[in-house]
Design a protein around this motif. Structure first.
Motif, short mmCIF file in Angstrom:
data_model
loop_
_atom_site.label_atom_id
_atom_site.label_comp_id
_atom_site.label_asym_id
_atom_site.label_seq_id
_atom_site.Cartn_x
_atom_site.Cartn_y
_atom_site.Cartn_z
N ILE A 1 2.73 -31.49 -5.10
CA ILE A 1 1.50 -31.82 -4.38
C ILE A 1 0.54 -30.64 -4.56
O ILE A 1 0.87 -29.52 -4.17
N ALA A 2 -0.62 -30.90 -5.14
CA ALA A 2 -1.60 -29.85 -5.41
C ALA A 2 -2.81 -30.01 -4.51
O ALA A 2 -3.36 -31.10 -4.37
N THR A 3 -3.22 -28.88 -3.92
CA THR A 3 -4.46 -28.82 -3.14
C THR A 3 -5.28 -27.65 -3.67
O THR A 3 -4.77 -26.79 -4.39
N GLN A 4 -6.54 -27.63 -3.28
CA GLN A 4 -7.43 -26.54 -3.69
C GLN A 4 -7.58 -25.57 -2.53
O GLN A 4 -8.03 -25.95 -1.46
N GLY A 5 -7.22 -24.32 -2.76
CA GLY A 5 -7.34 -23.29 -1.74
C GLY A 5 -8.47 -22.34 -2.04
O GLY A 5 -9.14 -22.45 -3.07
N PRO A 6 -8.67 -21.36 -1.17
CA PRO A 6 -9.78 -20.41 -1.36
C PRO A 6 -9.63 -19.53 -2.59
O PRO A 6 -10.62 -19.04 -3.12
#
Length: 123
Positions: free
Chosen positions: A18-23
């Motif tokens: 599961i990939a999310t976009q972080g800072p």
């Protein structure tokens, strides 16, 4: 919306990313195919035991990419197939969706609910 082949994959064990976009860029977490539940309206429910960074990322940008697969399911070019899922996510800590997850995975602190916008077979 969920392809039959993907439903077949979810019956077999395999790693889910599961990939999310972080800072500071993309962030990945893993779970198992057989942990994913499908709601009547076609959303994915995934138990979250930790996933704090994923939750923080989703709070700022709810878009997720998910890959899953199984060597046990025939693909386009022989044994094994996989999927790339694009969608939006939310962490749920109360209500019916959470109770379904908590009933099956007592260790879950939340349910990650994913609304699929596309599911593409990649293998």
């Amino acid at each position: 919306m969920i392809p039959e082949k993907m439903l077949e994959v979810l019956k077999h064990e395999g790693v889910v990313a599961i990939a999310t976009q972080g800072p500071v860029g993309p962030h990945l977490v893993n779970t198992w195919n057989t942990y994913i539940l499908i709601t009547a309206d076609g959303r994915l429910l995934i138990p979250a035991g930790f996933m704090q960074e994923t939750e923080a990322n989703v709070a700022k940008n709810n878009k997720v990419l998910i890959t899953l697969g199984s060597r046990e399911v025939e693909g386009n070019h022989g044994p094994g197939t996989g999927f790339l899922i694009e969608g939006t996510a939310a962490f749920i800590t109360s209500g019916p969706d959470f109770e379904i997850i908590k009933g099956k995975f007592e260790w879950a602190r939340a349910a990650l609910a994913v609304t699929i916008s596309s599911a593409t077979q990649t293998l």
